[in-house]
Design a protein around this motif. Structure first.
Motif, PDB file in Angstrom:
ATOM      1  N   GLY A 124       0.806  -1.207   0.000  1.00  0.00           N
ATOM      2  CA  GLY A 124       0.000   0.000   0.000  1.00  0.00           C
ATOM      3  C   GLY A 124       0.838   1.255   0.000  1.00  0.00           C
ATOM      4  O   GLY A 124       2.052   1.223   0.239  1.00  0.00           O
ATOM      5  N   GLY A 125       0.195   2.350  -0.286  1.00  0.00           N
ATOM      6  CA  GLY A 125       0.838   3.658  -0.272  1.00  0.00           C
ATOM      7  C   GLY A 125      -0.020   4.646   0.492  1.00  0.00           C
ATOM      8  O   GLY A 125      -1.256   4.538   0.514  1.00  0.00           O
ATOM      9  N   ARG A 126       0.622   5.610   1.142  1.00  0.00           N
ATOM     10  CA  ARG A 126      -0.080   6.625   1.905  1.00  0.00           C
ATOM     11  C   ARG A 126       0.543   8.007   1.692  1.00  0.00           C
ATOM     12  O   ARG A 126       1.756   8.137   1.527  1.00  0.00           O
ATOM     13  CB  ARG A 126      -0.021   6.328   3.410  1.00  0.00           C
ATOM     14  N   TYR A 127      -0.316   9.014   1.720  1.00  0.00           N
ATOM     15  CA  TYR A 127       0.143  10.391   1.884  1.00  0.00           C
ATOM     16  C   TYR A 127      -0.155  10.776   3.321  1.00  0.00           C
ATOM     17  O   TYR A 127      -1.269  10.569   3.819  1.00  0.00           O
ATOM     18  CB  TYR A 127      -0.585  11.333   0.925  1.00  0.00           C
ATOM     19  N   GLY A 128       0.838  11.343   4.023  1.00  0.00           N
ATOM     20  CA  GLY A 128       0.669  11.680   5.424  1.00  0.00           C
ATOM     21  C   GLY A 128       0.781  13.171   5.675  1.00  0.00           C
ATOM     22  O   GLY A 128       1.587  13.867   5.041  1.00  0.00           O
ATOM     23  N   LEU A 129      -0.026  13.654   6.624  1.00  0.00           N
ATOM     24  CA  LEU A 129      -0.001  15.056   7.034  1.00  0.00           C
ATOM     25  C   LEU A 129      -0.097  15.120   8.549  1.00  0.00           C
ATOM     26  O   LEU A 129      -0.968  14.479   9.154  1.00  0.00           O
ATOM     27  CB  LEU A 129      -1.175  15.822   6.413  1.00  0.00           C
ATOM     28  N   ALA A 130       0.798  15.881   9.171  1.00  0.00           N
ATOM     29  CA  ALA A 130       0.771  16.096  10.610  1.00  0.00           C
ATOM     30  C   ALA A 130       0.801  17.588  10.902  1.00  0.00           C
ATOM     31  O   ALA A 130       1.479  18.352  10.211  1.00  0.00           O
ATOM     32  CB  ALA A 130       1.963  15.408  11.280  1.00  0.00           C
ATOM     33  N   ILE A 131       0.049  18.004  11.917  1.00  0.00           N
ATOM     34  CA  ILE A 131       0.103  19.364  12.443  1.00  0.00           C
ATOM     35  C   ILE A 131       0.500  19.238  13.906  1.00  0.00           C
ATOM     36  O   ILE A 131      -0.209  18.575  14.686  1.00  0.00           O
ATOM     37  CB  ILE A 131      -1.257  20.071  12.298  1.00  0.00           C
ATOM     38  N   PHE A 132       1.620  19.841  14.278  1.00  0.00           N
ATOM     39  CA  PHE A 132       2.172  19.555  15.599  1.00  0.00           C
ATOM     40  C   PHE A 132       2.856  20.771  16.221  1.00  0.00           C
ATOM     41  O   PHE A 132       3.096  21.794  15.575  1.00  0.00           O
ATOM     42  CB  PHE A 132       3.151  18.388  15.507  1.00  0.00           C
ATOM     43  N   GLU A 133       3.175  20.593  17.492  1.00  0.00           N
ATOM     44  CA  GLU A 133       3.930  21.579  18.263  1.00  0.00           C
ATOM     45  C   GLU A 133       5.254  20.955  18.681  1.00  0.00           C
ATOM     46  O   GLU A 133       5.284  19.789  19.102  1.00  0.00           O
ATOM     47  CB  GLU A 133       3.136  22.003  19.503  1.00  0.00           C
ATOM     48  N   HIS A 134       6.320  21.722  18.564  1.00  0.00           N
ATOM     49  CA  HIS A 134       7.646  21.221  18.933  1.00  0.00           C
ATOM     50  C   HIS A 134       8.236  22.113  20.011  1.00  0.00           C
ATOM     51  O   HIS A 134       8.211  23.344  19.889  1.00  0.00           O
ATOM     52  CB  HIS A 134       8.569  21.180  17.712  1.00  0.00           C
ATOM     53  N   THR A 135       8.753  21.493  21.069  1.00  0.00           N
ATOM     54  CA  THR A 135       9.301  22.244  22.201  1.00  0.00           C
ATOM     55  C   THR A 135      10.716  21.785  22.501  1.00  0.00           C
ATOM     56  O   THR A 135      10.965  20.578  22.672  1.00  0.00           O
ATOM     57  CB  THR A 135       8.434  22.048  23.460  1.00  0.00           C
ATOM     58  N   LEU A 136      11.622  22.730  22.559  1.00  0.00           N
ATOM     59  CA  LEU A 136      12.976  22.453  23.036  1.00  0.00           C
ATOM     60  C   LEU A 136      12.948  22.647  24.549  1.00  0.00           C
ATOM     61  O   LEU A 136      12.926  23.761  25.058  1.00  0.00           O
ATOM     62  CB  LEU A 136      13.976  23.408  22.380  1.00  0.00           C
ATOM     63  N   ASN A 137      12.893  21.526  25.278  1.00  0.00           N
ATOM     64  CA  ASN A 137      12.712  21.576  26.731  1.00  0.00           C
ATOM     65  C   ASN A 137      13.938  22.134  27.446  1.00  0.00           C
ATOM     66  O   ASN A 137      13.832  22.988  28.319  1.00  0.00           O
ATOM     67  CB  ASN A 137      12.384  20.179  27.272  1.00  0.00           C
ATOM     68  N   ASN A 138      15.092  21.635  27.097  1.00  0.00           N
ATOM     69  CA  ASN A 138      16.353  22.128  27.654  1.00  0.00           C
ATOM     70  C   ASN A 138      17.488  21.780  26.710  1.00  0.00           C
ATOM     71  O   ASN A 138      17.367  20.863  25.884  1.00  0.00           O
ATOM     72  CB  ASN A 138      16.610  21.569  29.061  1.00  0.00           C
ATOM     73  N   PHE A 139      18.562  22.508  26.814  1.00  0.00           N
ATOM     74  CA  PHE A 139      19.712  22.250  25.960  1.00  0.00           C
ATOM     75  C   PHE A 139      20.975  22.780  26.639  1.00  0.00           C
ATOM     76  O   PHE A 139      20.926  23.661  27.502  1.00  0.00           O
ATOM     77  CB  PHE A 139      19.539  22.910  24.587  1.00  0.00           C
ATOM     78  N   THR A 140      22.097  22.210  26.251  1.00  0.00           N
ATOM     79  CA  THR A 140      23.399  22.664  26.716  1.00  0.00           C
ATOM     80  C   THR A 140      24.061  23.411  25.579  1.00  0.00           C
ATOM     81  O   THR A 140      24.381  22.809  24.554  1.00  0.00           O
ATOM     82  CB  THR A 140      24.275  21.473  27.155  1.00  0.00           C
ATOM     83  N   PRO A 141      24.238  24.734  25.724  1.00  0.00           N
ATOM     84  CA  PRO A 141      24.816  25.507  24.627  1.00  0.00           C
ATOM     85  C   PRO A 141      26.284  25.171  24.425  1.00  0.00           C
ATOM     86  O   PRO A 141      26.982  24.743  25.353  1.00  0.00           O
ATOM     87  CB  PRO A 141      24.638  26.957  25.086  1.00  0.00           C
ATOM     88  N   ASN A 142      26.743  25.346  23.190  1.00  0.00           N
ATOM     89  CA  ASN A 142      28.148  25.103  22.896  1.00  0.00           C
ATOM     90  C   ASN A 142      28.859  26.435  22.665  1.00  0.00           C
ATOM     91  O   ASN A 142      28.241  27.428  22.292  1.00  0.00           O
ATOM     92  CB  ASN A 142      28.306  24.184  21.689  1.00  0.00           C
TER      93      ASN A 142
END
Length: 240
Positions: A124-142
């Motif tokens: 089978g074949g599919r076309y996919g669509l997502a609507i989402f929210e992305h959060t950078l919770n924490n990070f260590t800067p370089n």
């Protein structure tokens, strides 16, 4: 002599009766014309792997409804709709992606069933669509000195202020291979694997999307993989 004549007459009579009975039997015996029909209708179910994964992995929650509609002997219109939330842990970042998705397409059954069986081995074949929210919770800067001979430094002071961006979208195409087996009347157990090719996947500002709902983990080549394990029920509208 009378006895012989009588016996001959009885023999002829029985022969004629037997011959007539055979002709009648041939006329009355129908040919094997049994036709086995299968149901055409709407099949709905859920993906069991997502609640199972949610139970095992506390960084993931998800739910998916699956469905298909049989339009011919071997062709089905098919799709999935669901919601996912995934926390992704990297060496220097932790991010969360959550949102809704839908996949629409078709399946071709390549399996030849025996008699009244109604199983599938499909592509089978599919076309996919997502609507989402992305959060950078924490990070260590370089910290970079600009000198290629001096490696980048990651101080031990992570930034714990979340940065979110909503209204992101992902578009992709996927190729599926799967099976569906009728275990009881109109009740099916299924499994499929999928290879996904990202057509367009939004990133939040200054950070690449690592997971998109419905697409799963996004690799460097904008490709991904997926699978599901389903239980579904067929609502037959007509038998053909």
């Amino acid at each position: 002599m009378r006895t012989l004549t009588f016996s001959i007459k009885v023999f002829i009579f029985l022969f004629v009766v037997n011959l007539q009975a055979q002709k009648t039997s041939k006329k009355e015996t129908p040919k094997d014309s049994v036709v086995y029909k299968t149901g055409y209708g709407l099949r709905l179910g859920i993906d069991l792997s997502k609640p199972g994964l949610s139970f095992i992995d506390k960084s993931y929650t998800g739910f998916e409804i699956v469905g298909d509609y049989r339009v011919s002997k071997n062709w089905y219109i098919a799709g999935e709709i669901g919601r996912e939330e995934e926390i992704t842990f990297e060496d220097f970042t932790t991010s969360t992606s959550k949102g809704n998705y839908i996949r629409l397409g078709a399946n071709l059954n390549t399996y030849t069933n025996w008699l009244d069986m109604n199983n599938e081995v499909y592509v089978g074949g599919r076309y996919g669509l997502a609507i989402f929210e992305h959060t950078l919770n924490n990070f260590t800067p370089n910290i970079s000195t600009g000198n290629p001979d001096i490696p980048i430094i990651f101080p031990n002071s992570p930034v714990n202020t979340p940065v979110s961006e909503s209204g992101l979208t992902a578009h992709w195409f996927e190729f599926q291979i799967g099976i569906k087996v009728e275990t009881f009347k109109n009740l099916f157990i299924g499994f499929h694997g999928a290879y996904k090719i990202g057509l367009s996947i939004d990133d939040q500002e200054n950070f690449k999307t690592l997971y998109a709902p419905g697409f799963n983990r996004v690799f460097e080549s904008n490709t991904g993989f997926g699978f599901n394990y389903t239980i579904s029920y067929l609502i037959p509208f007509v038998n053909k």
